[in-house]
Design an enzyme around this catalytic site. Structure first.
Site, short mmCIF file in Angstrom:
data_model
loop_
_atom_site.label_atom_id
_atom_site.label_comp_id
_atom_site.label_asym_id
_atom_site.label_seq_id
_atom_site.Cartn_x
_atom_site.Cartn_y
_atom_site.Cartn_z
N GLU A 418 -4.00 42.55 -46.05
CA GLU A 418 -4.07 41.76 -47.24
C GLU A 418 -2.97 40.74 -47.28
O GLU A 418 -1.85 40.70 -47.80
CB GLU A 418 -3.79 42.41 -48.38
CG GLU A 418 -5.09 43.23 -48.72
CD GLU A 418 -5.13 44.19 -50.03
OE1 GLU A 418 -6.27 44.19 -50.78
OE2 GLU A 418 -4.14 44.81 -50.18
N GLU A 488 -11.34 50.04 -45.81
CA GLU A 488 -11.05 50.87 -47.05
C GLU A 488 -12.35 50.81 -48.00
O GLU A 488 -12.99 49.91 -48.28
CB GLU A 488 -9.93 50.27 -47.93
CG GLU A 488 -8.65 50.07 -47.26
CD GLU A 488 -7.48 49.26 -48.30
OE1 GLU A 488 -7.89 49.12 -49.36
OE2 GLU A 488 -6.54 48.93 -47.73
#
Length: 966
Positions: A418, A488
């Site tokens: 991220e 994820e």
């Protein structure tokens, strides 16, 4: 030596990775070179700012006797009973103004001091290296008064040459650690901000002619069964592998027949790298990782990742983990059928990777990089797209790759997490591809796959995952040709995650879908004397993200959650399917779901149950099926006396012998297959209700004549029995803030389902039944539920039939649908149904049909933030508090020593005070769980729609309630 009275701290905001450190190299333990651990008690002084104190503390002879002490490895905010500040939790928001590379003037700075002597046998020749394995977030180091350098990169190793500075005794090691630095902008990783020297500090002797750095290349050719070994070394030497009769010079390749390394068969060969000055032990695993035919293949075979994301965590020590804790993590993963770990979002302690090599786990090794907070400004000024920061990014990539390059378990390098996209990430990917072509490169944020070898996503919903599997998702031409993983998914926050089996079905259906990694491994609760476990906001943080830090498959104390037990079942490597065409299920189809291992390490057994009791059992002869193979295995005919009301088979796969990760008899997989369905309970309405003074009597029960409410059943006081549709909302019910349209927790509260009113319409005493008609509805709303309670009896048993009809325009599903009542006391609970743990509509693959027993307290699941929990599924009957209750159809039951309202209001487990009264829920239906705290909500098939429903319960006395076996 003189010292500045006001030291320069410009390095704190310097975007460079630091100065003075040696080039990164492989991590290893020498066979014969001396080492000295500097872990232990250090003197410690905390200052409020980076320049509050001068650096005279680094001088020899400085008196630090008045300083406090802290333990290294450790975080100072987790020591000193709050005297050294407090942890801060944010998911992605920076807890300081975003003004890169600047950090606040208020910058907690910890001066650490350690005085040490060299061992008496410490060699006088050669060099010495001082190694720091992890310091958050920026450190400056002095040895015996000499400034030797400073560094950033909290979860990465840094070494300094110090041999020329050492003396036999009285060495003074001084380390100044700043909580905030320019490096903090690269470490916004959804975790506690915890400053300190949290990994090992070690002094390493480097003999003349010792190894500097080396790279073990050990490939495997699956077509020939041969492995090729070549060890590059900065210092010439020889490579010895006795088991393979290898004795070759460094740099020279050798090809021999070998057994390959995989996560299922982690074969390691012991060897040595021998130079003139040192012998270094090697643990060599031969394996080849490749992108082939659009798939991730190891040793020529596609791999299905059944993984987890793992932050390093201990509830008292934070990220300062010891070897036993790391080993416990790997053992728990192996015992729960997990085969892969993503080291979110930084390289782990190097000893963890040793364990992955030894015990067998695929590893995505992730760089110490995340800049998630820049999303708040649409990624403006993001360091990964700013050339000034590229040297720091490359330094972090190199320190990860060089440290961990000799681990066969590492099959992917991940650029980080991220951090948006940018030139810095491209530079990292190019450097890694150039340095190590034997592994693939991962980064989720690169959706166009410019820099990566796999298409990776987070929390893609089931329907999108299926489109990707069918290659209907679009994207660049390169992306369409790449395999897909969910780095994820299935956010394991609180009760959940739901929908795991539905994801796994997709992964197994489409070759392109090569599995994923649950978020995440462990709840990051901080042990707290008043709160039990603390989470974000419990330390007075200015900004925090609450219990979003508690989203793991393990509770903080490392007890498995129901989510981990469910995951074990969903990904189990042996599949059992019954033959439904045969009334006695004469055969079971056994399928080996391993990628590499056959079934020779497993033993199989069968058992035959009647009404939940095992009548017969024995061994099952299953051939040693290879990966992907299936066989139909005949089950024995049940004996005549074994035939009964409800019957079925249970088949298990167990370890046939002790392994390095579990003992003989450990259950790896299981399946259950019904033979004969249970006859539903029948209560002929042969007894009529009798009205008396204020009471109505019907069989074993009494009722209030005015309200029709039941008072006693079989002499047991039963209070407040009524329809119930509310549950203490789960983290997944409450959902993520960006999913406003489906955050059912808030929508339910807005509708008023947590404050339903019950209006009595009629009490009807009939010839064979007592009928109570009510309307259940929330204030201020026109929707409601027409509810009829019909009571009948045969004299000994009491049947309650509940009929529910929705009124108005219901646009939302219900949280639950059933009845709730109070018992004056109950302790032991016995039931026939799903267990031993909780289960909900989309989390019940691990719920095994059997007879179970528990205390009321043991039924509770201790989620760090209290919420709906503890329901047992598919219950035929339950016995508690002197009553036996049978269901028509099967039901969920929950029993607890506090009300749903008290559970709903609690923020920590310590808010819940158990009483003598037990509140019981018998539910016809429950809404699904999903993982909407960050991922998708429950799939439509798990929604509890507001529809007409009818269900019954049969109550009778439980004469054996006080003599249940513990």
């Amino acid at each position: 030596m003189s010292f500045r009275t006001t030291p320069s701290v410009d390095y704190v905001e310097d975007v460079s990775p630091g100065s003075g450190a040696l080039p990164p190299r492989a991590w290893y333990a020498s066979s014969d070179a001396k080492s000295l651990s500097l872990n232990g008690s250090w003197r410690f002084r905390l200052s409020a700012t980076a320049d509050a104190e001068d650096d005279s503390f680094a001088a020899e002879g400085y008196d630090a006797g008045g300083w406090a002490e802290v333990t290294v490895p450790g975080h100072w905010v987790l020591q000193g009973d709050g005297a050294f500040g407090a942890p801060i939790y944010t998911n992605h928001l920076y807890p300081f103004p975003v003004d890169p590379p600047h950090v606040p003037t208020e910058n907690p700075t910890g001066d650490h001091l350690r005085v040490f002597d060299l061992p008496s046998d410490w060699p006088a020749d050669g060099g010495v290296v001082l190694r720091f394995d992890g310091v958050e977030s920026c450190a400056r180091v002095w040895l015996n008064g000499t400034d030797i350098g400073e560094f950033k990169g909290s979860r990465l190793p840094h070494e300094f040459a110090v041999g020329h500075l050492l003396k036999p005794a009285g060495n003074v090691l001084a380390v100044r650690v700043h909580q905030w630095s320019a490096g903090s902008y690269l470490e916004d990783q959804d975790q506690w901000w915890l400053p300190g020297i949290f990994r090992d500090v070690t002094l390493l002797h480097r003999p003349a002619g010792s190894v500097l750095d080396f790279f073990v290349h050990a490939s495997y050719d699956h077509t020939t069964g041969e492995g090729t070994l070549r060890v590059e070394s900065d210092v010439d030497g020889r490579v010895l592998v006795p088991a393979l009769d290898i004795d070759v010079a460094t740099g020279e390749p050798v090809t021999v027949g070998v057994l390959p390394w995989t996560a299922e068969t982690p074969k390691l060969y012991d060897g040595e790298l021998v130079t003139q000055g040192e012998r270094v032990p090697l643990r060599i695993g031969f394996r080849t990782v490749a992108l082939d035919d659009g798939l991730i293949k190891v040793n020529g075979e596609p791999v299905l990742f059944k993984g987890v994301n793992r932050h390093e965590w201990h509830p008292e020590k934070g990220r300062a983990l010891d070897l036993e804790t790391m080993r416990e993590d790997v053992l728990l993963m192996k015992r729960h059928n997990i085969n892969a770990v993503r080291t979110s979002h930084y390289p782990p302690h190097p000893a963890f990777l040793d364990l992955c090599d030894e015990l067998g786990l695929w590893v995505i090794d992730e760089c110490d990089l995340e800049t998630h907070g820049f999303v708040e400004q649409d990624w403006r000024d993001n360091p990964v797209d700013d050339d000034r920061w590229t040297p720091a990014l490359l330094d972090r990539a190199a320190r990860m790759v060089e440290r961990d390059k000799n681990h066969p378990s590492v099959v992917f390098w991940s650029l980080g997490n991220e951090a948006g996209t940018g030139r810095g990430l491209t530079a990292m990917a190019e450097w890694i591809h150039g340095r190590d072509s034997s592994r693939l490169v991962h980064y989720e944020g690169d959706w166009n796959c410019r820099d990566t070898d796999v298409y990776s996503r987070m929390y893609a919903f089931h329907d999108e995952v299926e489109k990707i599997g069918r290659r209907l998702d679009g994207g660049t031409g390169k992306r369409r040709e790449l395999p897909f993983i969910q780095c994820e998914y299935a956010h394991a926050m609180g009760n959940g995650p739901g929908g795991l089996a539905d994801y796994q079905q997709l992964f197994e259906k489409y070759d392109r879908l090569q599995g994923g990694f649950i978020w995440e491994w462990i709840d990051h609760g901080v042990k707290h004397p008043e709160l039990g476990y603390a989470y974000g906001g419990d330390f007075g943080e200015e900004l925090h993200d609450g219990n979003f830090v508690c989203d793991g498959l393990l509770f903080p104390d490392r007890r498995p959650s129901p989510g981990l037990v469910e995951y074990k079942k969903v990904v189990e490597p042996v599949r059992f399917e019954g033959d439904s065409t045969n009334s006695t299920v004469g055969t079971v189809r056994v399928t080996n779901r391993h990628d590499f291992a056959d079934l020779s390490a497993l033993a199989f057994e069968w058992s035959y149950q009647v009404d939940g009791e095992t009548i017969e059992a024995g061994a099952l002869n299953v051939p040693p099926l290879g990966p992907g193979e299936s066989a139909d295995v005949k089950l024995p005919e049940p004996s005549a006396q074994a035939l009964g009301d409800e019957s079925g088979w249970t088949v298990r796969a167990l370890l046939a012998a002790d392994t390095a990760w579990a003992a003989k008899g450990h259950v790896v997989a299981w399946g259950q297959f019904p033979v004969a369905a249970r006859p539903l309970p029948s209560v002929p309405p042969t007894v009529r209700p009798v009205s008396g003074e204020g009471l109505i009597t019907l069989g074993p029960a009494t009722f209030d004549a005015r309200t029709g409410a039941v008072n006693t059943i079989a002499g047991v006081l039963v209070e407040g029995l009524k329809l119930d549709v509310w549950r203490a909302t789960t983290d997944n019910d409450d959902g993520a803030e960006w999913q406003t349209d489906t955050r059912y927790g808030a929508l339910w509260r807005n509708l008023g389902l947590h404050r339903m009113h019950h209006r009595l319409e009629t009490v009807e005493v009939g010839e064979d039944a007592l009928t109570v008609r009510t309307r259940v509805a929330p204030a201020a709303r026109e929707v409601g539920l027409s509810t009829v309670y019909r009571w009948t009896s045969d004299g000994d048993r009491l049947r309650l039939t509940v009929s529910v009809g929705p009124e108005g325009d219901w646009k939302l599903p219900l949280p639950r649908l059933g009845i709730r009542f109070q018992l004056a006391e109950a302790d032991r609970v016995k039931w026939f149904g799903g267990g031993p743990g909780e289960a909900y509509p989309d989390t019940k693959r691990a719920s095994m049909l059997d007879r179970w027993e528990s205390s009321v307290d043991e039924l509770q699941t201790p989620y760090v933030r209290p919420q709906e929990n503890g329901a047992r599924a598919d219950v035929r009957w339950v016995e508690l508090g002197g009553l036996r209750i049978e269901g028509d159809p099967e039901f969920w039951f929950t029993a607890r020593r506090w009300t749903t309202e008290q559970l709903d209001a609690a923020t920590h487990l310590t808010d819940l005070t158990p009483g003598e009264t037990v509140w019981v829920n018998l539910d016809h239906g429950q809404h699904g769980i999903g993982s909407q705290s960050c991922g998708p909500g429950p799939l439509p098939q798990y929604h509890l729609r507001a529809e007409s429903a009818e269900f019954s319960f049969v109550f009778s006395a439980n004469e054996q309630s006080n003599s249940l076996i513990n």
